[in-house]
Design a protein around this motif. Structure first.
Motif, PDB file in Angstrom:
ATOM      1  N   ALA A  22     -11.092  -9.143   3.126  1.00 31.68           N
ATOM      2  CA  ALA A  22     -10.689  -8.250   2.035  1.00 31.68           C
ATOM      3  C   ALA A  22      -9.657  -9.031   1.239  1.00 31.68           C
ATOM      4  CB  ALA A  22     -10.101  -6.965   2.586  1.00 31.68           C
ATOM      5  N   ALA A  23     -10.137  -9.730   0.200  1.00 32.18           N
ATOM      6  CA  ALA A  23      -9.322 -10.770  -0.441  1.00 32.18           C
ATOM      7  C   ALA A  23      -8.622 -10.317  -1.716  1.00 32.18           C
ATOM      8  CB  ALA A  23     -10.198 -11.982  -0.747  1.00 32.18           C
ATOM      9  N   ALA A  24      -8.773  -9.062  -2.118  1.00 26.36           N
ATOM     10  CA  ALA A  24      -8.094  -8.579  -3.318  1.00 26.36           C
ATOM     11  C   ALA A  24      -6.698  -8.092  -2.936  1.00 26.36           C
ATOM     12  CB  ALA A  24      -8.892  -7.458  -3.969  1.00 26.36           C
ATOM     13  N   PRO A  25      -5.641  -8.761  -3.382  1.00 22.57           N
ATOM     14  CA  PRO A  25      -4.290  -8.338  -3.010  1.00 22.57           C
ATOM     15  C   PRO A  25      -4.003  -6.870  -3.323  1.00 22.57           C
ATOM     16  CG  PRO A  25      -4.211 -10.529  -3.968  1.00 22.57           C
ATOM     17  CD  PRO A  25      -5.621 -10.036  -4.142  1.00 22.57           C
ATOM     18  N   ALA A  26      -4.550  -6.372  -4.434  1.00 29.52           N
ATOM     19  CA  ALA A  26      -4.302  -4.972  -4.793  1.00 29.52           C
ATOM     20  C   ALA A  26      -4.882  -4.027  -3.750  1.00 29.52           C
ATOM     21  CB  ALA A  26      -4.890  -4.678  -6.171  1.00 29.52           C
ATOM     22  N   ASP A  27      -6.060  -4.363  -3.206  1.00 28.88           N
ATOM     23  CA  ASP A  27      -6.669  -3.525  -2.167  1.00 28.88           C
ATOM     24  C   ASP A  27      -5.819  -3.513  -0.911  1.00 28.88           C
ATOM     25  OD1 ASP A  27      -8.766  -3.002  -3.879  1.00 28.88           O
ATOM     26  OD2 ASP A  27     -10.119  -4.465  -2.951  1.00 28.88           O
ATOM     27  N   CYS A  28      -5.253  -4.670  -0.572  1.00 28.18           N
ATOM     28  CA  CYS A  28      -4.407  -4.761   0.619  1.00 28.18           C
ATOM     29  C   CYS A  28      -3.145  -3.924   0.463  1.00 28.18           C
ATOM     30  CB  CYS A  28      -4.046  -6.212   0.904  1.00 28.18           C
ATOM     31  SG  CYS A  28      -5.463  -7.242   1.346  1.00 28.18           S
ATOM     32  N   GLU A  29      -2.571  -3.888  -0.734  1.00 24.85           N
ATOM     33  CA  GLU A  29      -1.385  -3.067  -0.977  1.00 24.85           C
ATOM     34  C   GLU A  29      -1.733  -1.588  -0.938  1.00 24.85           C
ATOM     35  OE1 GLU A  29       1.635  -4.207  -1.201  1.00 24.85           O
ATOM     36  OE2 GLU A  29       1.206  -6.358  -1.385  1.00 24.85           O
ATOM     37  N   ARG A  30      -2.883  -1.241  -1.471  1.00 22.13           N
ATOM     38  CA  ARG A  30      -3.283   0.160  -1.591  1.00 22.13           C
ATOM     39  C   ARG A  30      -3.735   0.748  -0.249  1.00 22.13           C
ATOM     40  NH1 ARG A  30      -5.918  -0.497  -5.802  1.00 22.13           N
ATOM     41  NH2 ARG A  30      -7.839  -1.189  -4.818  1.00 22.13           N
ATOM     42  N   ASP A  31      -4.429  -0.038   0.566  1.00 17.70           N
ATOM     43  CA  ASP A  31      -4.987   0.467   1.822  1.00 17.70           C
ATOM     44  C   ASP A  31      -4.816  -0.574   2.921  1.00 17.70           C
ATOM     45  OD1 ASP A  31      -6.337   1.800   3.786  1.00 17.70           O
ATOM     46  OD2 ASP A  31      -8.251   1.945   2.719  1.00 17.70           O
ATOM     47  N   PRO A  32      -3.585  -0.785   3.369  1.00 18.03           N
ATOM     48  CA  PRO A  32      -3.338  -1.859   4.333  1.00 18.03           C
ATOM     49  C   PRO A  32      -4.026  -1.646   5.678  1.00 18.03           C
ATOM     50  CG  PRO A  32      -1.371  -0.514   4.017  1.00 18.03           C
ATOM     51  CD  PRO A  32      -2.335  -0.100   2.961  1.00 18.03           C
ATOM     52  N   ASP A  33      -4.204  -0.405   6.093  1.00 17.81           N
ATOM     53  CA  ASP A  33      -4.827  -0.160   7.397  1.00 17.81           C
ATOM     54  C   ASP A  33      -6.282  -0.628   7.403  1.00 17.81           C
ATOM     55  OD1 ASP A  33      -2.487   0.922   8.353  1.00 17.81           O
ATOM     56  OD2 ASP A  33      -3.059   2.987   7.923  1.00 17.81           O
ATOM     57  N   THR A  34      -7.025  -0.264   6.362  1.00 15.71           N
ATOM     58  CA  THR A  34      -8.429  -0.661   6.288  1.00 15.71           C
ATOM     59  C   THR A  34      -8.576  -2.163   6.138  1.00 15.71           C
ATOM     60  OG1 THR A  34      -9.085   1.464   5.334  1.00 15.71           O
ATOM     61  CG2 THR A  34     -10.582  -0.400   4.993  1.00 15.71           C
ATOM     62  N   THR A  35      -7.810  -2.746   5.224  1.00 18.11           N
ATOM     63  CA  THR A  35      -7.953  -4.187   4.988  1.00 18.11           C
ATOM     64  C   THR A  35      -7.467  -4.996   6.181  1.00 18.11           C
ATOM     65  OG1 THR A  35      -5.816  -4.188   3.816  1.00 18.11           O
ATOM     66  CG2 THR A  35      -7.824  -3.989   2.480  1.00 18.11           C
ATOM     67  N   ARG A  36      -6.517  -4.482   6.921  1.00 18.18           N
ATOM     68  CA  ARG A  36      -6.045  -5.202   8.103  1.00 18.18           C
ATOM     69  C   ARG A  36      -7.138  -5.259   9.175  1.00 18.18           C
ATOM     70  NH1 ARG A  36      -1.081  -6.886   9.587  1.00 18.18           N
ATOM     71  NH2 ARG A  36      -0.777  -7.346  11.802  1.00 18.18           N
ATOM     72  N   ARG A  37      -7.939  -4.213   9.279  1.00 21.30           N
ATOM     73  CA  ARG A  37      -9.050  -4.241  10.235  1.00 21.30           C
ATOM     74  C   ARG A  37     -10.032  -5.353   9.887  1.00 21.30           C
ATOM     75  NH1 ARG A  37      -8.424   1.467  10.118  1.00 21.30           N
ATOM     76  NH2 ARG A  37     -10.051   1.710   8.539  1.00 21.30           N
ATOM     77  N   VAL A  38     -10.231  -5.577   8.595  1.00 23.00           N
ATOM     78  CA  VAL A  38     -11.141  -6.637   8.158  1.00 23.00           C
ATOM     79  C   VAL A  38     -10.492  -8.005   8.318  1.00 23.00           C
ATOM     80  CG1 VAL A  38     -12.407  -7.584   6.196  1.00 23.00           C
ATOM     81  CG2 VAL A  38     -12.319  -5.103   6.545  1.00 23.00           C
ATOM     82  N   ASN A  39      -9.287  -8.133   7.801  1.00 23.26           N
ATOM     83  CA  ASN A  39      -8.659  -9.455   7.729  1.00 23.26           C
ATOM     84  C   ASN A  39      -8.102  -9.944   9.057  1.00 23.26           C
ATOM     85  OD1 ASN A  39      -9.177  -9.798   5.005  1.00 23.26           O
ATOM     86  ND2 ASN A  39      -7.280  -8.828   4.362  1.00 23.26           N
ATOM     87  N   VAL A  40      -7.586  -9.045   9.856  1.00 24.03           N
ATOM     88  CA  VAL A  40      -6.927  -9.458  11.096  1.00 24.03           C
ATOM     89  C   VAL A  40      -7.789  -9.166  12.319  1.00 24.03           C
ATOM     90  CG1 VAL A  40      -4.856  -9.266  12.519  1.00 24.03           C
ATOM     91  CG2 VAL A  40      -4.684  -9.040  10.026  1.00 24.03           C
TER      92      VAL A  40
END
Length: 303
Positions: free
Chosen positions: A77-95
């Motif tokens: 999940a490489a869009a920084p704005a998405d990571c700021e907006r929904d950190p829980d979801t993007t963290r599941r993908v990225n981490v």
């Protein structure tokens, strides 16, 4: 026989990795979410049936059966704005997905390569030659923090792991108007004026060189962290102006500005230049200059 498994094959970089694979005598597979997209009709890749990165069991079964020598993990999940907006979801993908992949590779004795980002830096100015692999990361946004956490997770989970930090990427996005230069071209063709920052420094690298370098590193034995950046420290403005001159676009399409004007909270890294001498000393080719890269990655006119 399948040589490797590629995740994120339809992304900006993944599609160019697929194109590069088409030039090589290797056969790779791509994960389910990369089953369609630019270049994926190439004979060099095939769909890995039943594999879903969110279901570790399916991945474990496929890797155990096919035994590729390496997993090259680009999906994020490489869009920084998405990571700021929904950190829980993007963290599941990225981490967490990265952690699962590394653990699975360890169980099967496979090599694992994680593609990370220069945005693990950014709070402090870089040294004159850029950040080295041993320098302390200082991310300023959620995306950078997540990718740093992913790096630490995969290095903890497996032995044969290489983390490759890549910079701002530019070049031919296969008709999708993505990346640092193709996004500008798409906007200029629509007649839009684009803001270009003078105070945001990166070491951009063209997509073709990045794809070729990653595949060469994946085939090697290097472990730990490595930087794969371009040879020049450039601002967004310098990169955009070089492209504008290349395609002979009107100067009126560029608005010179600063990142500080639109990002007073400092969530955009001002300087995350990479020192990549260690990587390039091991690779079989050298990175092109910006001018050379644009000659092969950008059209001669807006067309």
């Amino acid at each position: 026989m399948i040589a490797g498994l590629l995740t994120g094959a339809t992304g900006l970089l993944g599609a160019r990795v697929v194109r590069e694979l088409g030039r090589r005598d290797e056969h790779w597979a791509v994960t389910r979410r990369g089953s369609s997209g630019p270049g994926l009709d190439d004979a060099a890749v095939e769909h890995a049936p039943g594999v879903d990165l969110t279901e570790p069991g399916s991945l474990l079964e496929w890797l155990g059966r096919e035994r590729p020598r390496v997993v090259l993990h680009l999906a994020a999940a490489a869009a920084p704005a998405d990571c700021e907006r929904d950190p829980d979801t993007t963290r599941r993908v990225n981490v967490e997905a990265s952690r699962t992949l590394a653990r699975t590779c360890q169980e099967h004795g496979l090599r694992f390569v994680l593609v990370s980002t220069d945005m693990v830096f950014g709070r402090d100015p870089s040294p004159e030659t850029g950040f080295r692999e041993r320098d302390e990361p200082t991310p300023v946004n959620e995306y950078g923090r997540q990718k740093l956490a992913a790096e630490e997770a995969v290095l903890d989970e497996a032995d044969d792991v290489l983390v490759v930090r890549v910079p701002l990427l530019f070049g031919d996005s296969l008709g999708r108007g993505r990346g640092a230069t193709d996004a500008l071209l798409a906007a200029w063709r629509r007649g839009e004026t684009t803001p270009l920052f003078t105070d945001e420094l990166r070491t951009p690298l063209d997509l073709g060189s990045t794809a070729a370098g990653l595949l060469e590193l994946a085939a090697g034995q290097r472990r730990g962290r490595l930087h794969l950046g371009g040879p020049e420290r450039l601002s967004r403005h310098e990169l955009g102006e070089a492209l504008r001159r290349r395609v002979n676009a009107p100067a009126s399409l560029v608005r010179t500005t600063s990142a500080a004007e639109i990002d007073p909270e400092g969530r955009r890294p001002r300087d995350c230049c990479l020192d990549s001498r260690e990587a390039w000393s091991t690779l079989s080719f050298t990175p092109p200059s910006l001018t050379e890269a644009l000659e092969r990655e950008a059209p001669e006119s807006l067309g």
